[in-house]
Design an enzyme around this catalytic site. Structure first.
Site, PDB file in Angstrom:
ATOM      1  N   GLY D  11       0.852  -1.194  -0.128  1.00 52.78           N
ATOM      2  CA  GLY D  11       0.013  -0.081   0.032  1.00 52.78           C
ATOM      3  C   GLY D  11       0.885   1.158  -0.117  1.00 52.78           C
ATOM      4  N   ARG D  72       0.585  -5.544  -6.788  1.00 49.91           N
ATOM      5  CA  ARG D  72       0.819  -6.845  -6.011  1.00 49.91           C
ATOM      6  C   ARG D  72       1.220  -7.664  -7.142  1.00 49.91           C
ATOM      7  NH1 ARG D  72      -5.350  -7.074  -3.764  1.00 49.91           N
ATOM      8  NH2 ARG D  72      -5.082  -5.526  -2.287  1.00 49.91           N
ATOM      9  N   ASP D 129       0.213   2.352   8.759  1.00 47.20           N
ATOM     10  CA  ASP D 129      -0.314   1.786   9.604  1.00 47.20           C
ATOM     11  C   ASP D 129       0.548   1.764  10.856  1.00 47.20           C
ATOM     12  OD1 ASP D 129      -2.685   1.135   8.373  1.00 47.20           O
ATOM     13  OD2 ASP D 129      -1.754  -0.897   7.473  1.00 47.20           O
ATOM     14  N   ASP D 131       2.849  -0.222  12.033  1.00 44.24           N
ATOM     15  CA  ASP D 131       2.590  -1.699  12.592  1.00 44.24           C
ATOM     16  C   ASP D 131       3.876  -2.371  12.226  1.00 44.24           C
ATOM     17  OD1 ASP D 131       2.393  -1.720   9.763  1.00 44.24           O
ATOM     18  OD2 ASP D 131       0.650  -3.181   9.991  1.00 44.24           O
ATOM     19  N   ARG D 173      -6.291  -2.294   9.776  1.00 44.73           N
ATOM     20  CA  ARG D 173      -6.848  -3.694   9.822  1.00 44.73           C
ATOM     21  C   ARG D 173      -6.519  -4.590  11.097  1.00 44.73           C
ATOM     22  NH1 ARG D 173      -6.459  -5.195   3.530  1.00 44.73           N
ATOM     23  NH2 ARG D 173      -7.186  -3.015   3.722  1.00 44.73           N
TER      24      ARG D 173
END
Lengths: 325, 325, 325, 325
Positions: D11, D72, D129, D131, D173
């Site tokens: 992303g 992708r 994110d 993360d 997410r």
């Protein structure tokens, strides 16, 4: 009309890129080729041309500045310079030209066409000053007033924290439009414009009364071309004669020329860019594309550059009623 | 600890209101009452207090400036002034004080506590300058660098249109943090900070070489406290000795103090506001609440105001590698 | 006319606060008192009034939403409800009312005045939808299109990174103005509005051809009231029949109602607020204050709410020429 | 190390372009050539390479998205695909690779290096994110939380006008970082994150009590990956059981991936881009460049992708104390 050229000239303004894109797309739509001229009339003399297609104007709709650059050209002021420019345009097969710029750019185009009537010019009013006759708004003006307004909003925050007096200078050498609109929208306590003579003793008295009554911060928005001088000069004359403990001066300067164009400026760019291409295709020349009452109009260059645009009495009244002092 | 007071002091910075809100909500959460002191130490001496509850801090989380105002106070510099302030606080039943401000504000609190140990002070670093030791970031710094950056971005638009040389002055009387970060982020061709001696002849040579090689616009970001003087002074020394046809100066000034606080500043305000209330409840005093590595820390006032913070060598290297010249 | 009331009604729009401020200041300028009515017609029935003076409208010029609140009122749809409202206004000594709202709000005022001619109403078109006849722009529209545009710009960034197809739904239940202007300004590849019947098979074919030719991202801007359904419904019908690997849907929703009003909206708020007060003072009633060609005008309520406003053919052509497909 | 390649993967996130620029400039500074790989691992397999020099990264520092694109690649998941990619890199003379992306991108690089140890990869954490383990912030996170916050601020305006209940869904997410920081900064009344189990009956009770006590608007910020489902699902379960007359749902979606990167993200991009080039030059491999406590650090890929990052207890407490309910 097989091939047209487009260039930006004079002080740059937000929306010029969106307008170049609209000119290119409108031309392609009409099966016309487009050359971009780099760096204004100076680049025209040098033949600094670049073909523009869809890919060439991809991703520029929201970018400030101008991908074609701009410049001053002393040489274009001479018949020899214009002759060279004419030869370059002819050599490149240019049948018509779209000039995005202001007052001076249109005057240059007018002289050029007198000497070289073979190549028609159509103009788009690209300037933050909103000082061209025949269009409700010039391209870049809406972005510039919003940029000025954002700065005034930020200054209000800190002015209010200290109950300070601020002098904020916005652009506008001959015209007070930016000052008037950003000042009304920013809740300025006073707005000084070139079109109205500034009465310094009265201003001092009003600031004093305002401070007396309201104890709040006070923001004076000044157009750079105001007859009292810019913000620094004004502060010098005022600050020791008013009850505020501290005053500050901010000169917004060139940030007003940059930034992502607003929605209004991009729609204007689209309307004017298409209008200019269609005017050339209709064999028009020597006209500026304006937008009046949301409709595209054509205004002869001589009219547009007359510069006798007055500050709207309605807005002057608004400023008078809403200003604090 | 039944009742605490909170005030803002020194130059205002974005996030102060979010921090006042956090102090009030954290106090209510701990069943403690809050008084707001208006206009800094000056208001403390006058007893200019206002009770603050949830409604009183409603809707201010995103507003620049400070609802409590700020001011300078010569009187608080005297023992008599501090005695009056102490009496006002005692009369109002204040058990502890949160001061949101900078260097000078913490020094004032330190002297006060030496004379009046009954009332503990805890500090929150509220200043755009990022010049307090013991916290990764001061409150308002992140907003200020983003404001400076937006201005640099806008100036780049117009600078690039003309291949112009711009000198942009950002805040930072003693510290170059705003200049360094906004300059790196804005792609400045050179960044001048007080912490590094400016070599004007070298700068002139580098600007010349840059122009020779790249033909692009050139933006020099200057901290107001740079040893070469501010942007106007620098331009005077440089502009005639470099190949750029035109140069322009922009002084961003007080817009850097205003505006809606960024997310980072509001989270910082929340962490610090709660940290300060909890520190008072834990009988701490004379400490500044900092955030290091995302964790709330407590730093003695003396340490925080030592001012021996150095420009990060890592960022200096970044600026060196990425700047054009 | 000694005392007037002002309230906001219907969907809120940016600039309502600036307009309340203008009404209050214009009233004070004319030695008229002002009451604010909280929460629209519902608050009118309850007599939920608050006196508004200069301090009461201090610092709201740049804030979204409305300090007076808004609400729906089923009760005002009944003669009994309107009777109560009338009694509350009379009891409070209100001589005239300024209603800032849309279509429904003006219809409510019209019915009220038929039953209670003692109290004149003057309207200000406060709605982001730009769907009132007789004014070039409604209050909040310019801010809303800029908010939508900023979102489209951000989506373009990520759409372009992946060459993705995006469906972006903007507000506009009956009118496509927001979609049309934000779509043109955002360089949307297609714009779907309620005023034009959507031909899904043609759209699918055009998206396919566009992908074939240009390989770029594709953004379809859809007004929520388009006949093809909103963005989710449209995506369902289109996405499997076009060559894009992935499509995404974004529904901008209520962010379009909020935010700091733009310069244009604040100037409009100023002009309309003053215009409304002056109209009441001149014994006008049942009219909406509009701005046409920058001048303040008065339009009877019945005309303004006719809703037969058409999409400008000029803008439709612009969208057609500039869209990619 | 004579030639390196750089690409963006996964992303996209704001700051990727600034980071590509930093990689290119740092490489040039070290006399290393740079190839850009278009469209991630998919482009690597196809040999879709473009040489990048100073001009190639001119003017991109402030643009969202990624000039190299992303995609992708199912094929890269296979040994055959990776073999092709290896051959393309070797054929182009690539000695090392900088991958800007997230979790999955680093895992891909790890597998690649096991099979083709000749070509070292170094990673930069580019994801909104936040993360990834081993860096205080990922590239794009600061911009994303500010974008979310601006939307929440706008929604507050209109929520407050109507005393409405809003559910605002932000990205995340698996991680609640965006929700937590934007929620705290936006003054959300509740924040729901995947890391904490959501107790719907308790939430309903708290919303009820909050409405009872404060009568204000109520904004619930929900991470898309919250265990209660996204905002639409949550609204369905809650809205009929709370005393608010109306509730609204907003899903911010992909606008959070776009936009001009903030100052913090651009400085991070600069530090990480330079750090990655220097790591390759120092023969490092299989590491992610992080920034901890403002210092550049190197973290093995395996550590960085473990995903066991916890929500900071300190911020959870902040959210608990400051939320209304």
């Amino acid at each position: 009309m097989k091939k047209i050229a487009v260039f930006t000239s004079g002080g740059d303004s937000p929306g010029m890129n969106a307008c170049i894109r609209a000119v290119v797309r409108a031309a392609i739509y009409n099966q016309v080729e487009v050359l971009g001229i780099r760096r204004g009339y100076a680049g025209m003399i040098l033949g600094d041309f670049v073909p523009l297609d869809r890919e060439g104007v991809q991703g520029i709709i929201n970018r400030g500045g101008t991908i074609l650059g701009s410049a001053r050209s002393a040489e274009f002021m001479t018949p020899e310079g214009r002759q060279k420019a004419f030869e370059q345009l002819q050599a490149a097969g240019v049948d018509g030209v779209v000039v995005i710029g202001g007052d001076g750019s249109f005057k240059g185009a007018t002289v050029f066409m007198e000497e070289h009537p073979e190549i028609p010019f159509v103009g788009i009013p690209g300037t933050i000053d909103n000082d061209l006759y025949g269009t409700d708004y010039t391209l870049g003006y809406d972005t510039a007033i919003n940029t000025a307004l954002e700065a005034i909003d930020k200054i209000r925050d800190t002015a209010e924290a200290y109950n300070r007096l601020f002098f904020v200078e916005v652009m506008g050498r001959d015209a007070g439009f930016i000052a008037l609109r950003s000042g009304i929208a920013g809740g300025a306590e006073a707005i000084l414009v070139p079109e109205v003579e500034t009465d310094i003793p009265l201003l001092i008295q009003q600031i004093g009364e305002y401070h007396e009554k309201h104890k709040h911060s006070c923001i004076i928005v000044v157009a750079e071309g105001d007859d009292a001088g810019g913000a620094f000069e004004l502060a010098k004359q005022v600050q020791d004669k008013v009850p505020y403990e501290e005053s500050r001066v901010t000169v917004l300067g060139h940030i007003q020329r940059g930034g992502t164009p607003t929605c209004a400026d991009r729609v204007l760019a689209a309307q004017m860019g298409i209008g200019a291409v269609e005017a050339l295709l209709a064999n028009k020349r020597g006209i500026m594309i304006g937008v009046q009452h949301k409709q595209v109009v054509e205004v002869p260059f001589e009219q547009s550059t007359k510069h006798n645009i007055e500050i709207s009495p309605s807005l002057k009244k608004v400023a008078h009623i809403l200003s604090a002092i």
